[in-house]
Design a protein around this motif. Structure first.
Motif, short mmCIF file in Angstrom:
data_model
loop_
_atom_site.label_atom_id
_atom_site.label_comp_id
_atom_site.label_asym_id
_atom_site.label_seq_id
_atom_site.Cartn_x
_atom_site.Cartn_y
_atom_site.Cartn_z
N ASP A 94 0.58 -3.26 8.35
CA ASP A 94 0.02 -1.92 8.52
C ASP A 94 0.75 -0.96 7.59
O ASP A 94 0.53 -0.95 6.38
N TYR A 95 1.64 -0.12 8.12
CA TYR A 95 2.36 0.82 7.27
C TYR A 95 3.54 0.14 6.57
O TYR A 95 3.89 -0.99 6.87
N TYR A 96 4.15 0.91 5.64
CA TYR A 96 5.27 0.31 4.88
C TYR A 96 6.36 1.37 4.66
O TYR A 96 6.57 2.25 5.50
N LYS A 97 7.01 1.32 3.52
CA LYS A 97 8.22 2.14 3.30
C LYS A 97 7.95 3.64 3.42
O LYS A 97 8.79 4.38 3.95
N ARG A 98 6.80 4.10 2.92
CA ARG A 98 6.54 5.54 2.88
C ARG A 98 6.40 6.14 4.27
O ARG A 98 6.51 7.36 4.45
N GLU A 99 6.14 5.30 5.28
CA GLU A 99 6.10 5.77 6.66
C GLU A 99 7.43 5.45 7.37
O GLU A 99 7.99 6.29 8.07
N ALA A 100 7.91 4.23 7.20
CA ALA A 100 9.08 3.76 7.95
C ALA A 100 10.32 4.61 7.66
O ALA A 100 11.08 4.96 8.57
#
Length: 882
Positions: A94-100
């Motif tokens: 799903d999400y990746y670095k830009r959210e985490a």
């Protein structure tokens, strides 16, 4: 802010960001490559490996974890623990670095209020993307961004598989916590720079050549240490002073009367006992029991280290159950299973502490013997095999052996000890690999799951179903067809065949197609939700894509159903008769029998076993309805459905009810009414380990056959004794009485013979040793009791100072040494003398200082052994008078 509030706010923070809050999994991982759950990602490992498809793409947890890799550091540093809680958020494609990255920073700074000026962030040296997000999106100054190498900031599951760079959020506790070295900075091993949160970016697959390939879907796995965050928020100097550990630490201090902070050495012991108490309380609460292997050995080591350090603090009584109560009071709200299992946990811990108290005594005795033998040889280093035996067999902590050796002025052969430990670890690793995770993650099964999806199970409703043959696996590889005589694996889109799980064996039966027939030898799950049918092609051929008819062996399934429902009834009856602590710890459900393992601290009495069997059969005869339904895990727990130790449950579970009596979470097959079971007969009950019992039973036709065999045996016995079967017990009692009379007569004759031998002179040889009379003789046919009686009579009636007798009986020879009080007070020991002689006989011995018995199998050296006793006695007496 207390730990409970931190835990609650973390989970709520990520729930608001679309994450499913997932309950902490058991400390028993569903992964044979791991002994214990040691990270939040463990329960999601099948998702990361592509073995299973998750119901959600975002998850957040507070996971209970145990790690013992740094156990020797516990108590010596501010941050090392064996038990800890790991907060985590996860993304499955799903999400990746830009959210985490911004979310992690937002929680620590925005929610928790940490000072951003005291935090650093590390990234993998080649991860420009993460570096730029920290700098440009979050706004971290470059002087607070650190690039580190693969050893610090690259995460993997092993030599192959998913892997990726990671980024750590580090809190600067201040110069006063540092090591004082000029180069002390982020990455230093001192206590100044505290790693709070590790963000793992799984973006690569490492192949067998070590080369990295981008993953089609990238995952996030993060871990934030709850205790570490609490120590910062609560302004304390180490994890042990946080609210969740301080109460346990204070309890240890109160029990021992040793004040925390008074002395560094006692503080170490206080911290070790507090930490280990949390670890073993949670481990036993999840169904782990002390043993000498695998996770049971880790549990045993933790309990015994806690006992040892309790003794160092001056606690001489049983005390660990009191610490279990403190842990339950402190953590029970967050982990209700602790409160529910409190009595059971305390009983297991108490039993192990009592066992180790006895071990301490026997270990000290073994240690002293080893020291004596070492000094006799003129050595000053305790051999590695002795240290290993103390550690591995007797459960002696290595540090205790070191301490005792220092007191004796000896060193340890630690190199030899470590070599033996490594051999043991290699054996354990080899065993795990052989049965391990690799077999579950073979690429072919992942491909079947990806291409054709889960196997739909229809076996609750029917024993026969039409299906499509979606894949054939032959010797680990996909095949297009299978021919007569071959053994292969069939994968169907739907199946009535139950795959082995939860103790119930897999179904057998037949799969037919227009072109062939195959016998199903076994059914199992190579991956969750994927069913494999191991088949032998009896005739014709099968091709992938064919429509087939799958038919379960009816008699097999009916017998298994009877036995599976019977285990639920047996579980209920055991808890009614023995108490709620009698919990299922394992089972095997086959057509022929059932095996049920449960926790209990003592063998069942005949009356207890009779009550259990009678209650179970009363439930069967009443023909109660058996119901099964799907519900949420939370609702099942709220209605007191029994969740079994070590099982992993999802959000939805299947509940099996026997009327209003028994209610368990279970995915197995069951009868519709208890009357279908017919009859239950317990055929054995016994121990299989500390606080663990096992019952074997049969039902239905097998129960009838058991009674038929028992009746035949009874009738044969009655016939041979020429009495009616009803009068057989009376006849046996009369025969036993007569046997006792004859044994008494024989014993009287033996005593008369012993008296005659003691007073006679024909068999005895007499020597004078330093002015003392030493009598010895070789007299055949005496057992150990006869040897002792003859030695005592001879010593008292003939006024000797020492008596030694050897007796050959069959292919063994017994040896006894009896000494007068005068010789014992002069420092002689019958135990040492008998061991000297027994060593020549290929055996050993033991006893009291005045009377010892030994022996061996080298009968040809009997006279030599007697003479050796005399020589040893002479040497000892000369040393005493020197």
């Amino acid at each position: 802010m207390n730990s409970g509030e931190i835990r609650k706010r973390f989970l709520e923070y990520f729930r608001e960001r679309g994450h499913r809050v997932v309950k902490s999994s058991s400390l028993i991982p569903d992964d044979p490559t791991l002994l214990l759950t040691n990270a939040g990602m463990v329960q999601f490992k099948p998702y990361f490996l592509g073995l299973e498809k998750p119901e959600f793409t975002r998850a957040t947890t507070c996971q209970k974890c145990v790690r013992t890799t740094d156990i020797e550091k516990v108590g010596h540093t501010a941050r090392h623990l064996t038990f800890f809680e790991m907060l985590g958020n996860f993304s499955f494609g799903d999400y990746y670095k830009r959210e985490a990255i911004p979310w992690a920073w937002g929680f620590l700074v925005g929610e928790m209020g940490l000072d951003p000026g005291r935090m650093y962030c590390s990234v993998f040296r080649e991860d420009d993307e993460a570096y730029e997000i920290w700098r440009d999106v979050v706004g971290i100054p470059e002087e607070r961004l650190v690039r580190l190498g693969e050893e610090d900031n690259f995460w993997d599951m092993g030599t192959t598989g998913p892997c990726g760079p990671c980024s750590e959020i580090i809190y600067d506790l201040g110069e006063e916590f540092g090591c004082g070295k000029p180069d002390c900075r982020v990455g230093c091993d001192c206590d100044r720079y505290l790693e709070l949160w590790n963000l793992v970016f799984m973006q690569f697959e490492r192949d067998e050549k070590g080369e990295l390939h981008p993953l089609p879907s990238k995952n996030i796995d993060t871990g934030l240490g709850l205790e570490r965050l609490a120590s910062v928020l609560q302004g304390v100097t180490n994890n042990f002073e946080t609210d969740s550990l301080a109460a346990v630490l204070q309890a240890v201090s109160s029990l021992s009367g040793v004040k925390y902070g008074a002395e560094e050495r006692s503080d170490v012991s206080l911290k070790i006992v507090a930490d280990h108490s949390r670890a073993f309380t949670f481990m036993v609460g999840d169904g782990i029991l002390p043993s000498n292997e695998d996770r049971g050995y880790i549990l045993r080591r933790l309990i015994r280290r806690a006992v040892r350090h309790g003794r160092l603090l001056g606690i001489e009584r049983i005390f660990l159950p009191e610490l279990v109560d403190v842990v339950v009071e402190t953590m029970g709200d967050a982990y209700p299973e602790l409160a529910k299992n409190r009595v059971f946990i305390s009983s297991i811990v108490r039993s192990e502490e009592e066992r180790f108290t006895q071990t301490l005594r026997s270990g000290l005795a073994y240690f002293q013997r080893a020291v004596e033998e070492l000094r006799e040889r003129g050595g000053d280093t305790l051999p590695g095999e002795v240290v290993f035996h103390l550690h591995d067999t007797l459960g002696f902590p290595l540090e205790l052996t070191r301490e005792l050796s220092r007191e004796e002025g000896l060193s340890l052969d630690e190199e030899g000890f470590q070599a033996l430990m490594e051999e043991q670890r290699e054996r354990a690793r080899a065993a795990r690999v052989e049965a391990g995770y690799a077999s579950q993650v073979r690429e072919i099964y992942g491909e079947v799951l990806d291409n054709f999806g889960e196997t739909h199970f229809t076996g609750y409703e029917t024993l026969t179903d039409r299906a499509r043959l979606v894949a054939v696996v032959k010797e680990g590889r996909a095949a297009a067809e299978a021919s007569e005589g071959e053994e292969v694996e069939f994968f169907l889109d739907r199946t009535p065949f139950y795959g082995e799980k939860g103790g119930q064996v897999g179904d057998r039966g037949t799969i037919r197609s227009p072109s062939g027939e195959a016998e199903v030898l076994d059914t199992y799950h190579p991956a969750q939700s994927l069913t494999s049918h191991r088949v032998k092609i009896r005739r014709g051929t099968f091709s992938v894509g064919q429509e087939v008819e799958a038919e379960v062996d009816r008699e097999w399934r009916l017998a298994v159903r009877r036995n599976h429902t019977a285990t639920h009834i047996l579980h209920y009856a055991l808890r009614q008769v023995l108490g709620e602590h009698a919990k299922q710890a394992g089972s095997l459900v086959e057509p022929q029998r059932l095996r049920f393992d449960f926790t209990h601290y003592a063998p069942l009495t005949r009356e207890e076993l009779r009550c259990v069997e009678e209650m179970a059969n009363r439930i069967i005869i009443e023909d109660y309805p058996v119901r099964a339904y799907i519900t949420t895990y939370d609702y099942a727990v709220s209605i007191d459905a029994v969740a079994l130790f070590g099982e992993k449950y999802g959000e939805y579970v299947r509940v099996v009810e026997v009327d209003d009596l028994s209610r368990e979470l279970c995915g197995g097959t069951h009868v519709a009414r208890t009357g279908e079971i017919g009859l239950l007969v317990v055929i054995s009950e016994g121990g299989i380990g500390a606080n663990m019992r096992r019952i074997e039973a049969v039902t239905g036709t097998e129960a009838y056959r058991f009674f038929r065999r028992s009746r035949d045996t009874l009738e044969e016995a009655a016939s041979s004794l020429r009495v009616e079967a009803e009068r057989l017990p009376e006849r046996v009692e009369r025969l036993k009485d007569r046997l006792r009379e004859l044994e008494n007569e024989l014993r009287m004759r033996d005593r008369e013979e012993v008296a005659s031998l003691a007073e006679g002179s024909g068999s005895w040889r007499e020597e004078e040793v330093n002015g003392k009379s030493f009598l010895w003789a070789e007299i055949p046919g005496l057992d150990a009791q006869g040897l002792r009686e003859l030695a005592e009579r001879t010593l008292s009636r003939r006024g000797a100072a020492a008596v030694a007798i050897a007796s050959v009986r069959g292919d063994k020879v017994g040896l006894v040494v009896n000494l007068s009080r005068e010789l014992v007070e002069a420092g002689l020991s019958a135990v040492e003398l008998v061991r000297k002689g027994a060593s020549l006989l290929g055996g050993g011995g033991g006893g009291r200082p005045d009377m010892a018995v030994g022996g061996g199998s080298r009968t040809e050296r009997t006279e030599e052994a007697l003479r050796a006793v005399g020589e040893e006695m002479r040497r000892r007496m000369e040393e005493a008078h020197a």
